[in-house]
Design an enzyme around this catalytic site. Structure first.
Site, PDB file in Angstrom:
ATOM      1  CB  CYS A  29      -0.444   1.326  13.969  1.00  0.00           C
ATOM      2  SG  CYS A  29       0.374   1.766  15.404  1.00  0.00           S
ATOM      3  NE  ARG A  75       7.828   5.520   9.952  1.00  0.00           N
ATOM      4  CZ  ARG A  75       7.406   4.446  10.236  1.00  0.00           C
ATOM      5  NH1 ARG A  75       7.951   3.671  11.215  1.00  0.00           N
ATOM      6  NH2 ARG A  75       6.062   4.099  10.090  1.00  0.00           N
TER       7      ARG A  75
HETATM    8  N1   CP Z   1       2.503   0.708  11.702  1.00  0.00           N
HETATM    9  C1   CP Z   1       3.646   1.200  11.239  1.00  0.00           C
HETATM   10  O1   CP Z   1       3.641   2.373  10.767  1.00  0.00           O
HETATM   11  O2   CP Z   1       4.455   0.189  11.099  1.00  0.00           O
HETATM   12  P1   CP Z   1       6.157   0.424  10.972  1.00  0.00           P
HETATM   13  O3   CP Z   1       6.733   1.231  11.868  1.00  0.00           O
HETATM   14  O4   CP Z   1       6.661  -0.922  10.830  1.00  0.00           O
HETATM   15  O5   CP Z   1       5.949   1.094   9.527  1.00  0.00           O
HETATM   16  N1  NVA Z   2       3.388   5.542  17.858  1.00  0.00           N
HETATM   17  C1  NVA Z   2       4.412   4.558  17.035  1.00  0.00           C
HETATM   18  C2  NVA Z   2       3.738   4.105  15.823  1.00  0.00           C
HETATM   19  C3  NVA Z   2       4.743   3.263  15.326  1.00  0.00           C
HETATM   20  C4  NVA Z   2       4.155   2.656  13.824  1.00  0.00           C
HETATM   21  C5  NVA Z   2       5.760   5.369  17.251  1.00  0.00           C
HETATM   22  O1  NVA Z   2       5.871   6.259  16.794  1.00  0.00           O
HETATM   23  O2  NVA Z   2       6.658   4.700  17.333  1.00  0.00           O
END
Ligand code: CP
Ligand code: NVA
Length: 301
Positions: free
Chosen positions: A259, A104
């Site tokens: 989400c 991530r």
């Molecule tokens: N929806 C999602 O990806 O949540 P997190 O940021 O908690 O992983």
């Molecule tokens: N759009 C949001 C999604 C988090 C799961 C972000 O990137 O922070």
């Protein structure tokens, strides 16, 4: 031979994605029946996260653990990556030791570079460009709650952000129609839109997007990394709040998804989060089952 990676939904064919979602539904049943299924004994998943996470991190760690394997959580603070070791070198080293790497981070190019130098499959656990793992859970949830997704009318209300981009890619892979309502200047990536053709429409009118929708989605107005513009965004996005009045324009059996994390009173009201139409907790749970199906697909030979 280079391994399969999951950097965007386009890395898998529509048939593979459908199989993966069916498998996630089966794995959910297996777990709920209390059956042990440990196909990844002795396998190790590295979780390399530059941004915060609750659902993605916990679903990946739980998934590999339920499968009999192990995970190592690495933040840049704790690794030499954070002190300037090149991504290419980190990829070569980590992928000689572990069986899979979930990343991530901010720039999508960084995950592409990592994958290019990795001997192990790489999973995109969110970049500024997209969030493909989220869509596996979301489509699974729609199918479980309402059946076939092909040809359905899906509304996206809010920011044309990373999750919205994955909806654009999902519309192509799962063959549904997507209508996106964003404020001017916050539209999704134009190249992604152009490639998606006429199954995607963009409007600045949230009512138009939600009218007769089968499925309504939103997400935070300021994503991770956009904290500085949060105050400005609160004003710009105000007309894009998903509230019960807006939801009343959707089909009576429409589902609402987010989400998460959610900001009640901003992009969604508390009553919509708690409404009969909201399936956000099922959606969050399905992050686990779909993550397991993905790990099985990539790692079980
Ligand atoms: N929806 C999602 O990806 O949540 P997190 O940021 O908690 O992983
Ligand atoms: N759009 C949001 C999604 C988090 C799961 C972000 O990137 O922070």
């Amino acid at each position: 031979m280079s391994p399969r990676h999951f950097l965007t939904l386009q890395d898998f064919s529509p048939t593979e994605l459908r199989q993966l979602i069916q498998r996630a539904i089966e794995l959910k049943t297996i777990l709920k029946q209390g059956e042990r299924y440990e196909p990844l004994k002795n396998k190790v998943l590295a979780i390399l996260f530059t941004k915060s996470s609750t659902r993605t991190r916990v679903s990946l760690e739980t998934a590999i653990s339920q499968f009999g394997g192990n995970s190592i959580f690495l933040s840049p603070k704790d690794t030499q990556l954070g002190r300037g070791e090149p991504i290419e070198d980190t990829a070569r080293v980590l992928s000689r030791m572990v069986d899979c790497v979930a990343i991530r981070t901010y720039a999508h190019e960084d995950i592409e570079t990592f994958a290019q130098y990795s001997n192990s499959p790489v999973i995109n656990a969110l970049t500024d460009m997209c969030h493909p793992c989220q869509l596996l859970a979301d489509v699974q949830t729609y199918i479980e709650q309402r059946g076939e997704i092909q040809g359905k009318r899906v509304a996206w209300v809010g920011d044309g952000n990373n999750v919205c981009h994955s909806y654009i890619l999902a519309a192509q892979q799962f063959d549904f129609n997507l209508i996106i309502a964003t404020p001017k200047g916050y539209e999704p990536n134009s190249a992604l839109l152009a490639a998606a053709g006429d199954r995607i429409q963009v409007t600045h009118d949230p009512s138009e997007a939600v009218t007769d929708a089968d499925w309504v989605n939103t997400d935070v107005w300021a994503s991770m990394g956009q904290e500085d513009s949060h105050k400005k965004r609160l004003q710009v996005f105000e007309p894009y709040q998903v509230n019960s009045l807006l939801m009343s324009l959707a089909k009576p059996d429409a589902v609402f998804m987010h989400c998460l994390p959610a900001h009640r009173g901003e992009e969604v009201t508390a009553d919509v989060m708690d409404s009969q139409q909201s399936v956000v907790w099922e959606q969050a749970e399905n992050r686990l089952h779909s993550q397991k199906a993905l790990l099985e697909f990539l790692l079980v030979k």
